[in-house]
Design a protein around this motif. Structure first.
Motif, PDB file in Angstrom:
ATOM      1  N   ALA A 244       0.834  -1.205   0.000  1.00  0.00           N
ATOM      2  CA  ALA A 244       0.000   0.000   0.000  1.00  0.00           C
ATOM      3  C   ALA A 244       0.872   1.260   0.000  1.00  0.00           C
ATOM      4  CB  ALA A 244      -0.930  -0.008   1.208  1.00  0.00           C
ATOM      5  N   ARG A 245       1.905   1.242   0.827  1.00  0.00           N
ATOM      6  CA  ARG A 245       2.803   2.392   0.902  1.00  0.00           C
ATOM      7  C   ARG A 245       3.545   2.586  -0.414  1.00  0.00           C
ATOM      8  NH1 ARG A 245       7.204   1.295   5.118  1.00  0.00           N
ATOM      9  NH2 ARG A 245       7.961   0.057   3.364  1.00  0.00           N
ATOM     10  N   ASP A 246       3.990   1.483  -1.031  1.00  0.00           N
ATOM     11  CA  ASP A 246       4.718   1.578  -2.297  1.00  0.00           C
ATOM     12  C   ASP A 246       3.809   2.046  -3.430  1.00  0.00           C
ATOM     13  OD1 ASP A 246       7.057   0.884  -1.099  1.00  0.00           O
ATOM     14  OD2 ASP A 246       7.125  -1.172  -1.868  1.00  0.00           O
ATOM     15  N   LEU A 247       2.548   1.624  -3.416  1.00  0.00           N
ATOM     16  CA  LEU A 247       1.615   2.099  -4.437  1.00  0.00           C
ATOM     17  C   LEU A 247       1.385   3.605  -4.303  1.00  0.00           C
ATOM     18  CD1 LEU A 247      -1.019  -0.785  -4.557  1.00  0.00           C
ATOM     19  CD2 LEU A 247       0.393   0.006  -6.468  1.00  0.00           C
ATOM     20  N   THR A 248       1.338   4.086  -3.072  1.00  0.00           N
ATOM     21  CA  THR A 248       1.201   5.525  -2.848  1.00  0.00           C
ATOM     22  C   THR A 248       2.419   6.260  -3.381  1.00  0.00           C
ATOM     23  OG1 THR A 248      -0.162   5.139  -0.883  1.00  0.00           O
ATOM     24  CG2 THR A 248       0.876   7.307  -1.100  1.00  0.00           C
ATOM     25  N   ARG A 249       3.599   5.697  -3.132  1.00  0.00           N
ATOM     26  CA  ARG A 249       4.828   6.296  -3.668  1.00  0.00           C
ATOM     27  C   ARG A 249       4.838   6.214  -5.191  1.00  0.00           C
ATOM     28  NH1 ARG A 249       7.813   9.988  -4.705  1.00  0.00           N
ATOM     29  NH2 ARG A 249       9.974   9.578  -5.277  1.00  0.00           N
ATOM     30  N   LEU A 250       4.356   5.107  -5.740  1.00  0.00           N
ATOM     31  CA  LEU A 250       4.302   4.945  -7.192  1.00  0.00           C
ATOM     32  C   LEU A 250       3.420   6.024  -7.820  1.00  0.00           C
ATOM     33  CD1 LEU A 250       5.019   3.248  -9.693  1.00  0.00           C
ATOM     34  CD2 LEU A 250       2.997   1.861  -9.227  1.00  0.00           C
ATOM     35  N   THR A 251       2.295   6.310  -7.187  1.00  0.00           N
ATOM     36  CA  THR A 251       1.403   7.355  -7.685  1.00  0.00           C
ATOM     37  C   THR A 251       2.139   8.689  -7.748  1.00  0.00           C
ATOM     38  OG1 THR A 251      -0.525   6.230  -6.765  1.00  0.00           O
ATOM     39  CG2 THR A 251      -0.769   8.579  -7.255  1.00  0.00           C
ATOM     40  N   ALA A 252       2.901   9.000  -6.716  1.00  0.00           N
ATOM     41  CA  ALA A 252       3.661  10.251  -6.692  1.00  0.00           C
ATOM     42  C   ALA A 252       4.708  10.283  -7.811  1.00  0.00           C
ATOM     43  CB  ALA A 252       4.329  10.428  -5.332  1.00  0.00           C
ATOM     44  N   ILE A 253       5.361   9.154  -8.059  1.00  0.00           N
ATOM     45  CA  ILE A 253       6.370   9.083  -9.125  1.00  0.00           C
ATOM     46  C   ILE A 253       5.722   9.338 -10.482  1.00  0.00           C
ATOM     47  CG2 ILE A 253       7.976   7.554 -10.340  1.00  0.00           C
ATOM     48  CD1 ILE A 253       8.418   6.142  -7.617  1.00  0.00           C
TER      49      ILE A 253
END
Length: 478
Positions: A244-253
């Motif tokens: 979940a945290r990585d998907l949130t970071r992916l969205t930002a990228i």
């Protein structure tokens, strides 16, 4: 009856066998749960699909290639350039092409075990081919462009070893086409300068630099994918929290990549892009399948590599392909998703993304095959794990927004510019002659216009809309 002419050539059989074997091995490793590390695919942990160092210049025995490339921008202009400068350079341009035609087809076997030299050879040879073809005087009616054996033979061999198309690609213009400003400092977009440029304009430098920035920024995306594939138990609570945290970071990228794409407008004038840059990078099929293409002299016309002769395209960005595969974007319309594809979506070239992989380095294509056949679908995980649906959907939404922005850029730089006049025409009469020549080359009647084509000869608007809509359909419903 003689059937030999329809049988594949030995090189074609070898190419097909190697491609099939690579796909089978990749699928076996993925389905067996064994995923190879990214370093096995020539992916650097810091620079991703961009080499960790600038490509070295070719050794002395290939000096004539390097010299020809250095000289080309000074003596060659586009074939339809009728400016005073272009007219005064025509004799020098013909002398340059004559030297290319009379030159030897140098052996490249020496570089077989030196991949960075092979990549440099691909850059040099493909740029030479583009300079040669697009500076040739126009013929009416159009005839096939013949690539001299001195370029064609070594280019096809280099391409075969690297597993990449024998034409100018995204790699040749972006990921391999740079030098360091300060060699003692790290590889960053601010420390990179363009190695080669067709127009010599700052606009072209900016155009390539923005895309290089996207590739380098995409390295963070690759780390997220790698981390995901290393998680032992995806259903364990701490694992779900990390995803979940990585998907949130992916969205930002993805949002940051969108910002980079929008920065294209600040430094690249659409007129310069369309009339001074784009014509140089067009491939054999850029005018559509009905027009004469290119002939590679000294090369088996049935060589499998010659199926892939489109020009460079953003569709050849391995970073964007990896992102699509990770989020399970269905460009081929193989999955039943809502809303149903429109009739326009169905008319789009569904094989475009697969075809673009042939314009990538073979090892990078193998990496995408591993992602594609991995049993660890993040979309399926999010579908069965309620807490992951929102972060997954946010990533998909960000990617859809990116594709919408890309459509606007394409509209500004290609579709709108296709309605303008070439500013390099010396006089109104010359402009009128160019328009007539363009109609003849397109094989179109004055009153009937076809779709705007991308560099690969594909209906651009339909393709981009289909990509955006396929992205939207990945959204999970509650």
């Amino acid at each position: 009856m003689d059937f030999t002419h329809i049988l594949p050539s030995p090189s074609g059989i070898q190419y097909a066998l190697l491609s099939t074997l690579g796909a089978i091995l990749s699928r076996y490793r993925s389905t067996s749960g064994v995923l190879r590390p990214q370093k096995d695919f020539d992916i650097d942990p810091i620079t991703g699909f961009v080499p960790p160092q600038p490509l070295p210049r070719l050794p002395a025995e290939y000096k004539l290639w390097e010299d020809a490339l250095s000289e080309a921008p000074d003596v060659l202009r586009l074939s339809n350039d009728t400016s005073d400068e272009a007219l005064t350079l025509r004799a020098e341009g013909e002398a340059w092409r004559s030297n290319i035609r009379s030159g030897p087809a140098l052996d490249v076997e020496f570089m077989r075990e030196r991949p960075r030299l092979l990549q440099r050879a691909h850059v040099v040879l493909t740029w030479l081919v583009q300079y040669y073809v697009h500076s040739l005087p126009p013929t009416h009616p159009p005839t096939p462009k013949r690539i001299p054996e001195s370029l064609a033979a070594p280019l096809v061999k280099v391409s075969r070893i690297l597993g990449i198309a024998p034409i100018l690609t995204f790699a040749d213009t972006i990921t391999w086409n740079w030098e360091l400003i300060h060699p003692d400092q790290p590889v960053t977009v601010d420390n990179m300068k363009l190695a080669h440029s067709f127009s010599g304009r700052d606009d072209e430098r900016h155009f390539y630099q923005v895309q290089a920035a996207v590739e380098l920024h995409g390295t963070q995306l690759l780390r997220i994918i790698d981390d995901y594939n290393q998680i032992p138990d995806l259903d364990e609570f701490t694992s779900v929290f990390k995803v979940a945290r990585d998907l949130t970071r992916l969205t930002a990228i993805i949002e940051e990549i969108s910002d980079l794409i929008q920065s294209m407008r600040s430094g690249c004038d659409p007129h310069i892009f369309y009339w001074e840059m784009r014509p140089w990078v067009e491939g054999s099929d850029s005018k559509g399948p009905s027009q004469p293409g290119w002939i590679f002299e000294g090369v088996d016309p049935h060589a499998p590599e010659l199926q892939y002769l489109s020009g460079p395209s953003g569709g050849q960005s391995t970073v964007m392909h990896a992102l699509d595969l990770f989020l399970d974007i269905d460009h081929k319309l193989q999955s039943k998703r809502q809303p149903a594809p429109s009739s326009e979506n169905k008319r789009a070239d569904r094989g475009f993304m697969d075809r673009m992989r042939h314009y990538m380095l073979g090892k990078h294509r193998e990496y995408l095959q591993q992602l594609e056949t991995s049993p660890r679908s993040i979309r399926e995980l999010a579908q069965r794990t309620a807490i992951l649906r929102e972060p997954y959907n946010n990533a998909v939404k960000a990617l859809k927004t990116l594709r919408s922005l890309h459509m606007r850029i394409a509209c500004l730089y290609i579709i709108n510019m296709s309605k303008t006049e070439n500013p390099r025409s010396a006089c109104p009469a010359a402009a009128a002659m160019e328009r007539q020549a363009a109609k003849m080359e397109a094989g179109a009647k004055a009153e009937k216009k076809g779709p705007i084509l991308g560099t690969g000869g594909t209906d651009l608007v339909t393709l981009l809309k289909a990509g955006r809509d396929a992205t939207s359909r990945a959204t999970l419903k509650n």
